[in-house]
Structures are given as C-alpha cells and as structure tokens.
Design a protein around this motif. Structure first.
Motif, mmCIF file in Angstrom:
data_model
loop_
_atom_site.group_PDB
_atom_site.id
_atom_site.type_symbol
_atom_site.label_atom_id
_atom_site.label_comp_id
_atom_site.label_asym_id
_atom_site.label_seq_id
_atom_site.Cartn_x
_atom_site.Cartn_y
_atom_site.Cartn_z
ATOM 1 N N VAL A 44 -10.634 0.772 0.422
ATOM 2 C CA VAL A 44 -10.985 1.602 1.576
ATOM 3 C C VAL A 44 -11.007 3.071 1.193
ATOM 4 C CG1 VAL A 44 -10.240 2.361 3.871
ATOM 5 C CG2 VAL A 44 -10.127 -0.060 3.263
ATOM 6 N N VAL A 45 -9.985 3.519 0.459
ATOM 7 C CA VAL A 45 -9.925 4.915 0.019
ATOM 8 C C VAL A 45 -11.090 5.233 -0.907
ATOM 9 C CG1 VAL A 45 -8.575 6.601 -1.286
ATOM 10 C CG2 VAL A 45 -7.429 5.079 0.325
ATOM 11 N N THR A 46 -11.382 4.324 -1.837
ATOM 12 C CA THR A 46 -12.488 4.547 -2.767
ATOM 13 C C THR A 46 -13.804 4.678 -2.021
ATOM 14 O OG1 THR A 46 -11.341 3.295 -4.498
ATOM 15 C CG2 THR A 46 -13.710 3.621 -4.766
ATOM 16 N N ALA A 47 -14.035 3.803 -1.048
ATOM 17 C CA ALA A 47 -15.280 3.863 -0.272
ATOM 18 C C ALA A 47 -15.394 5.177 0.488
ATOM 19 C CB ALA A 47 -15.350 2.680 0.694
ATOM 20 N N ILE B 108 -15.402 -3.907 4.057
ATOM 21 C CA ILE B 108 -14.506 -3.827 2.903
ATOM 22 C C ILE B 108 -13.388 -4.844 3.066
ATOM 23 C CG2 ILE B 108 -12.941 -2.333 1.604
ATOM 24 C CD1 ILE B 108 -14.557 0.051 2.633
ATOM 25 N N ASP B 109 -13.203 -5.669 2.038
ATOM 26 C CA ASP B 109 -12.192 -6.723 2.060
ATOM 27 C C ASP B 109 -12.338 -7.604 3.297
ATOM 28 O OD1 ASP B 109 -11.158 -5.747 -0.314
ATOM 29 O OD2 ASP B 109 -9.634 -4.511 0.672
ATOM 30 N N GLY B 110 -13.576 -7.862 3.690
ATOM 31 C CA GLY B 110 -13.835 -8.770 4.798
ATOM 32 C C GLY B 110 -13.629 -8.197 6.176
ATOM 33 N N ASP C 270 -11.326 8.095 -11.399
ATOM 34 C CA ASP C 270 -12.184 7.856 -12.558
ATOM 35 C C ASP C 270 -13.398 7.018 -12.187
ATOM 36 O OD1 ASP C 270 -10.526 9.322 -14.142
ATOM 37 O OD2 ASP C 270 -9.476 7.605 -15.012
ATOM 38 N N SER C 271 -13.238 6.071 -11.257
ATOM 39 C CA SER C 271 -14.371 5.233 -10.864
ATOM 40 C C SER C 271 -15.435 6.060 -10.154
ATOM 41 C CB SER C 271 -13.905 4.101 -9.948
ATOM 42 O OG SER C 271 -13.507 4.597 -8.666
ATOM 43 N N LEU C 272 -15.029 7.097 -9.451
ATOM 44 C CA LEU C 272 -15.990 7.978 -8.795
ATOM 45 C C LEU C 272 -16.735 8.818 -9.813
ATOM 46 C CD1 LEU C 272 -13.848 9.242 -5.794
ATOM 47 C CD2 LEU C 272 -15.651 7.539 -5.734
ATOM 48 N N THR D 42 -6.898 12.112 7.177
ATOM 49 C CA THR D 42 -7.755 10.930 7.058
ATOM 50 C C THR D 42 -7.325 10.069 5.874
ATOM 51 O OG1 THR D 42 -9.624 12.124 8.020
ATOM 52 C CG2 THR D 42 -10.131 10.144 6.774
ATOM 53 N N ILE D 43 -7.042 10.708 4.747
ATOM 54 C CA ILE D 43 -6.596 9.966 3.562
ATOM 55 C C ILE D 43 -5.265 9.275 3.835
ATOM 56 C CG2 ILE D 43 -5.603 10.309 1.260
ATOM 57 C CD1 ILE D 43 -8.527 10.045 1.099
ATOM 58 N N ILE D 44 -4.347 9.960 4.476
ATOM 59 C CA ILE D 44 -3.041 9.374 4.776
ATOM 60 C C ILE D 44 -3.203 8.126 5.639
ATOM 61 C CG2 ILE D 44 -0.897 9.769 6.061
ATOM 62 C CD1 ILE D 44 -1.033 12.694 5.149
ATOM 63 N N GLU D 45 -4.123 8.181 6.591
ATOM 64 C CA GLU D 45 -4.360 7.045 7.481
ATOM 65 C C GLU D 45 -5.001 5.879 6.731
ATOM 66 O OE1 GLU D 45 -6.912 6.038 11.552
ATOM 67 O OE2 GLU D 45 -6.461 8.116 11.014
ATOM 68 N N MET D 46 -5.815 6.171 5.722
ATOM 69 C CA MET D 46 -6.530 5.123 5.001
ATOM 70 C C MET D 46 -5.700 4.456 3.913
ATOM 71 S SD MET D 46 -10.388 6.597 4.547
ATOM 72 C CE MET D 46 -11.536 6.551 5.931
ATOM 73 N N ILE D 47 -4.742 5.141 3.347
ATOM 74 C CA ILE D 47 -3.984 4.615 2.211
ATOM 75 C C ILE D 47 -3.374 3.237 2.491
ATOM 76 C CG2 ILE D 47 -1.846 4.966 0.882
ATOM 77 C CD1 ILE D 47 -2.668 7.925 0.631
ATOM 78 N N PRO D 48 -2.775 2.993 3.675
ATOM 79 C CA PRO D 48 -2.200 1.661 3.926
ATOM 80 C C PRO D 48 -3.234 0.539 3.911
ATOM 81 C CG PRO D 48 -1.307 3.266 5.464
ATOM 82 C CD PRO D 48 -2.440 3.934 4.763
ATOM 83 N N ASN D 49 -4.519 0.862 4.091
ATOM 84 C CA ASN D 49 -5.565 -0.162 4.077
ATOM 85 C C ASN D 49 -6.010 -0.533 2.663
ATOM 86 O OD1 ASN D 49 -5.694 -0.391 6.892
ATOM 87 N ND2 ASN D 49 -7.083 1.349 7.030
ATOM 88 N N GLY D 50 -5.503 0.192 1.672
ATOM 89 C CA GLY D 50 -5.745 -0.221 0.301
ATOM 90 C C GLY D 50 -6.720 0.634 -0.485
ATOM 91 N N LYS D 51 -6.770 0.359 -1.791
ATOM 92 C CA LYS D 51 -7.565 1.138 -2.740
ATOM 93 C C LYS D 51 -9.051 1.100 -2.405
ATOM 94 C CE LYS D 51 -8.377 -0.626 -6.793
ATOM 95 N NZ LYS D 51 -8.210 -1.119 -8.182
#
Length: 295
Positions: free
Chosen positions: A84-87, A31-33, A124-126, A73-82
């Motif tokens: 990462v969270v979406t995936a 994700i994002d390289g 919504d994308s999910l 887990t979500i809190i840890e992922m949020i700084p990595n961007g949308k």
C-alpha cells in the motif's frame, strides 16, 4: 477546509475491483485483494466509485482537512503494509509530487526502525522505475486533477487526397443529441440501436459518421464535466424501458474519467426492467480504436 473524502470498509470489500475503473482520478488501486485509496491527494470526493461497489463498502465522509499532510497519510497507510505504501509513493512519483515524496521519504527514513517492512527496499523499488513513467503534470491538494487532461502533442494522421471526401454526408438522424436535452420518448429512439458517445469521440475519430454513427441514434455526454449525472442514469433507463432501445453502444475515450460513461450505462441497465446488451468501444486520443467488448 472541509473536504469530501472516499472511505473504504476493508472488511466489507470483496476485492471485485469495480471501483477502480469508476475512480476518475486514479486514486484507487486493488492491492492485496482489497480496494485501497492510495492517495487522498488525488481523491476529488465526487463518489464516482460508490455506484460501482456491489457490497456497499465505499462511502464519502465529509471532514476537516486543513491542508494535505503527507506525513499523516504515510502514518495511516503503514499498518496496511508495504504494498500500500509503495503504491502511494509510486502515485506521487508518477505525478511529479516531489515535495510530498521528500516528506514521505524523510518520515520513512527517520522511523525505519519501527516500520514493519524494509524501507530501503520500498524506496529502491521506486528508483528503478523508468523515468518515462513520470507524467508532466501537477495536482493541487484539494481538487485533484484528471490524468486524461495532461497535455500531449502528436502529429495528425493525414487522409489521402484520393480517398478524402469533403462532401461526405452526415449520418446524424435527429436533434438534439446532448443527453440532458434529449427526450427518451421521441419516436427516433423507439427500438433503435443507441450510440452513447463521450463528447470527445467524434473529434478523435475521423470516420465517426461513416463507420460508427450509421444506423444508430446518438446521445452524447461528458462524465467528467457534466452536472446532474443522476439525470443521465434516469434518461438511459427510460430509453431502455420506455423507448425499448435494442442495444447500447458506449463509445468512450481511453482517459480514466471517461469510464464514468460506461458505469452510467451499466447502472441504468441494472435499474431497468429490461436487460439489453451493451457494447463498449474504447477510442485512443490519437484516433484509433483500442478495443471493443460486450458487457
């Protein structure tokens, strides 16, 4: 409880993607390289991805994990961007982890004012994903589960009675064939074309002996269930250097965990003094050849 969890150094990661195929459980995505652990829930901690990383960006850390915590887990992922969270959320959706999705959505809704991306856009994308993408399986928090173990039913492809030959001879040239049991110095391996097949391949392919085993020496293994797989790498290396096998054909099933067999062959070739060609043949669970390529 104490769990082994994959840890990725995002600064070292060069985005090559090798570890994605090395992950048996589908817990890693590019994700994002950058290689990203999208769900600790799915990480079995076996470290199959480590040997595929050319820059040493992946390690296993042993740490206390009392119980899987979706909010943490979500809190840890949020700084990595949308992305990462979406995936991560899509990963939960694909495996019917509805309770964890409920917890994740709840946290995102309650804190959307402080989250640096549009929470509604993510959710919504999910919802737009087709329902057929949701796999009918459930994974336990600690151990994970293999996508290739999902139960599926399909009608067998029956051979024509006019062409079926119940007396077709075996193309097997030696015994034993299990990789733990073979002797790499045995005469039948010298200068041979090695067929390294996953255990399930011969059951999936109706013409395994007639079309794929002819003219080859056989070794079989299961990269998911077999133990002491480092011995497998040593034996394949010995087959390359000592027996001087001419080629290796790896026949794997399409399920993700079977990719470990390819990785072991590549690692053995990297460790060997000789460089030989490796052909990878992917077999579908309904008995069809999905593709073949030299690597």
């Amino acid at each position: 409880m104490i769990r082994d969890i994959v840890k990725i150094d995002r600064e070292l990661c060069n985005g090559c993607g090798n570890c994605i195929t090395g992950c048996h459980e589908g817990a890693l995505q590019l994700i994002d390289g950058k290689a990203t652990l999208v769900s600790e829930l799915m990480c079995d901690g076996l470290g199959a991805c480590i040997g595929t990383c050319p820059v040493g960006a992946i390690t296993i850390e042993k740490r206390e994990a009392e119980a899987y915590d979706e909010v943490a887990t979500i809190i840890e992922m949020i700084p990595n961007g949308k992305n990462v969270v979406t995936a991560h959320l899509q990963h939960l959706l694909d495996h019917n982890e509805t309770e964890f999705l409920r917890q994740a959505f709840g946290y995102l809704r309650q804190n959307e004012q402080t989250i640096p991306f549009d929470v509604n856009e993510v959710i919504d994308s999910l919802k737009q994903k087709p329902k057929a993408t949701m796999a009918p399986m459930h994974h336990h928090h600690a151990g994970g589960g293999c996508p290739g173990a999902a139960a599926r039913s399909f009608a067998p492809k029956m051979a024509s009675m006019e062409t079926a030959d119940s007396n077709q001879p075996s193309a097997l040239t030696h015994w034993p064939v299990q990789l733990h049991l073979i002797n790499p110095n045995a005469a039948h391996f010298r200068g041979a074309n090695l067929l390294l097949a996953a255990d399930c391949v011969a059951y999936a392919l109706a013409n395994f002996h007639a079309k794929h085993l002819q003219g080859k020496t056989l070794a079989i293994a299961c990269p998911k269930l077999d133990s002491n797989k480092e011995v497998y790498v040593q034996k394949i290396t010995a087959l390359i250097d000592n027996a001087e096998v001419d080629t290796i054909t790896v026949m794997r099933m399409e399920v993700p965990c079977c990719g470990g067999l390819v990785q072991m062959a590549q690692l053995a070739r990297n460790n060997a003094q000789r460089n030989i060609p490796i052909k990878v043949v992917e077999v579908g669970i309904q008995g069809e050849i999905l593709g073949a390529q030299w690597i």
